[in-house]
Design an enzyme around this catalytic site. Sequence first.
Site, short mmCIF file in Angstrom:
data_model
loop_
_atom_site.label_atom_id
_atom_site.label_comp_id
_atom_site.label_asym_id
_atom_site.label_seq_id
_atom_site.Cartn_x
_atom_site.Cartn_y
_atom_site.Cartn_z
N ARG A 1 -2.63 2.01 -9.64
CA ARG A 1 -1.70 2.93 -8.98
C ARG A 1 -0.43 3.18 -9.79
NH1 ARG A 1 -2.88 1.29 -2.65
NH2 ARG A 1 -4.66 2.71 -2.48
N ASP B 1 0.81 -1.23 0.00
CA ASP B 1 0.00 0.00 0.00
C ASP B 1 0.84 1.27 0.00
OD1 ASP B 1 -2.33 -1.45 0.00
OD2 ASP B 1 -2.56 -1.42 2.18
N ARG C 1 -4.54 7.15 -1.44
CA ARG C 1 -3.08 7.13 -1.29
C ARG C 1 -2.36 7.92 -2.39
NH1 ARG C 1 -2.97 4.00 3.14
NH2 ARG C 1 -4.18 2.08 3.14
C1 S3P Z 1 -5.34 -5.56 3.12
C2 S3P Z 1 -4.62 -6.28 2.21
C3 S3P Z 1 -4.01 -5.70 1.02
C4 S3P Z 1 -3.95 -4.19 1.11
C5 S3P Z 1 -5.22 -3.59 1.61
C6 S3P Z 1 -5.56 -4.11 2.98
C7 S3P Z 1 -5.95 -6.26 4.26
O1 S3P Z 1 -4.81 -6.01 -0.12
O2 S3P Z 1 -3.61 -3.63 -0.13
O3 S3P Z 1 -5.13 -2.19 1.69
O4 S3P Z 1 -6.37 -5.58 5.23
O5 S3P Z 1 -5.97 -7.50 4.26
P1 S3P Z 1 -4.54 -7.36 -1.01
O6 S3P Z 1 -4.94 -8.51 -0.19
O7 S3P Z 1 -5.41 -7.17 -2.21
O8 S3P Z 1 -3.10 -7.32 -1.32
#
Ligand code: S3P
Length: 749
Positions: free
Chosen positions: A659, A628, A700
Amino acid sequence: MSEQGISKRQAVLPEESGILVIGLGLIGGSLLAALREAGYKGRCYGVDLNPNEVALGRRMGLIDDGGADPAAFLSRVSLIVLAIPVMAIAPVMAQLSRLRRHGQIVTDVGSTKSAIRDQIRAGIGQVPSWLVLGHPIAGAEKSGVEAANPMLYQHHRVILTPEADTDPGALRRIEHLWRVCGAHVEQLTVERHDEVLARTSHLPHLLAFSLVDTLARQDDRLDIFRYAAGGFRDFTRIAGSDPVMWRDIYLANREAVLEALAEFETGVSELRTAVAGSDGDAMLGIFSRASHARHYFDRLLSQKSYQAMETRNVVYRAGAGGQVRGNIRVPGDKSMSHRSIMLGALAEGVTTVEGFLEGEDSLATLQAFREMGVAIEGPQAGRVVIHGVGLHGLKQPKGALYLGNSGTSMRLFAGLMAGQTFDVTLTGDESLNRRPMGRVADPLRLMGAVIDTGEGGRPPLTIRGEQRLAGIDYDLPMASAQVKSCLLLAGMYATGDTRVREPAPTRDHTERMLTAFGYPVARHNDVAHIAGGGSLRGGFIDVPADISSAAFFLVAASITPGADLTLEHVGINPTRVGVINILREMGASIELLNEREVSGEPVADLRVRHAELHGIDIPVDQVPLAIDEFPVLFIAAANARGTTRLRDAMELRVKESDRIKAMADGLDVLGVVNTVVEDGIDIVGGRYQGGEVESLGDHRIAMAFAVAALRAEGDITIRDCANVATSFPNFPALAHEVGMQVEAVAEGA
Ligand code: S3P
């Protein structure tokens, strides 16, 4: 006549050569008053059976002439408004259909529409194309033309209920009529109008009449009225309305009102049971759901936000330069906030959460559980108290669960909902509704879930209840904590064991928090393993500050000469510290102070000072650990000596925005040299200018460009920033506190 006078008159209903209002009460009189106020200079006439009303209308300057018979005025007008009781409309319409002249149009203001339409059909065989049925949603307890108020319709809604063959020209003219009075005009079908009004207006009036009547008939009524404070007064204000009009409304909208009343009786009897059984949790569940809905219904209606956020979009003006100094605590971790509500709701007993992120995303999760019958107090200053209902205690929500912008909510919910006994639909905002959900739907189907998705595996997701889930061994095709968590949560409801193998380590908050709630999750190398059939025990969760939010300040301080900033109580879970590892490899100065553990998660204060950064090839194993944080890491790269290369980051293309593209477009505007490849980007550090960039509604991206302004040679304007409230509601204030120059202004201001 002055030039100005001519143009004003032309702007106000140029097509109407004269207006006749039949029924000179509050509604008809206020319409005429509003038209006069807006500058309508045509002739106005009024018809009323009561000669006093006509005389008063004349004296008030609302009408030029009037009388008791519409026929006397028909030749002088192009527009006729029926502002008479619902039951009186049919005979007047019969008269109008005989005497009407070419081009004349008619509208009404009745508060029920089916009855009017049916009476007209019965009387003259059809609803004529020159009649536009309508209903201004405005009123007052006063009645009669004396109470006419030119502002009555300002910012109120007027609902028009045209038929399929209503003349479009007539419809346009009636829309114009109401807009001139300051109203917002909308269209509904006749049936929908009546259902909606039965619930929003007719039912509350019925209850108010009934309550006042019940209390007024008791022996001690004098005391009741004498001591009646705000509650009784507020609730019963509308019981002062016109009894005859309301009798007619209930006669006319009988079916829809009875339906609304039956729903209400079910609700009241639920509350009666709760009060009789001293069931505080049940009461709290109902009251907190209602209180939240009452506070936020405008925003929920517009499906924009859960908190007091401007519904208009927001632009950031980030001034070039600035400082980064001081001590701050950024808001709570988003991932942990979501999970604390989910597990707290499904636990036995009460869970108290401190440090909860009061952002749109985690509030979407919280509200969804309220809608499934869980009593949740707060949030207040980051504190939430959840009255858990146990793994099998959720209730079917009344409608689809709206999850805003939150991918985490939707993917984790998919797993949880697959284990319920009821059907549920999950939906979100425009950005969420574009994101891929096949990655959770496919493995859940392997477990036995029945899930419908929208086109291309996108939301909405409809998950069928009553399916028996069986554990699976699943190799994740991508490194995704959301998919892993979804399957582990479904695994609690499955028979046997669920094993999830990840291609690279991803955040493990679900595993840690499940363990903290007394539901063990085992880990063998790259496999997380849960057995079905256990239970969760409520407790206390301290959510640390979100390292993903801290990341903006880690980069801000690293790139700003003279910076020295301490970020307090930040979660430093090893599966989240990619941003620290990457920045350190680029030469950043970040110290971890006061390391400790809270609620099963490592935490530290982070001290970061300015340092000369250099470009690196970002280690592939760090990508999921910083997934992120790349938008702001790209800003670090733009300020580093040499080139920074990122690869193996395809996942960035399916976040809240693409992104890689969103950042590359913005970097191009600033003049930062970059080359985009399918799964990454090369960024060459150097000087860059200011400019106007788009965040594409991605929180972000917006915050990353606000950080970029610290070293830009000109100001940066960032558009479409309202969604910063999803993860970091007080970002502009904290940025300001450390010495950055970020100002949030409403779009167009
Ligand atoms: C998250 C997992 C990530 C992240 C998201 C929050 C989570 O996503 O990018 O902001 O809380 O499990 P992905 O599982 O798609 O990588």
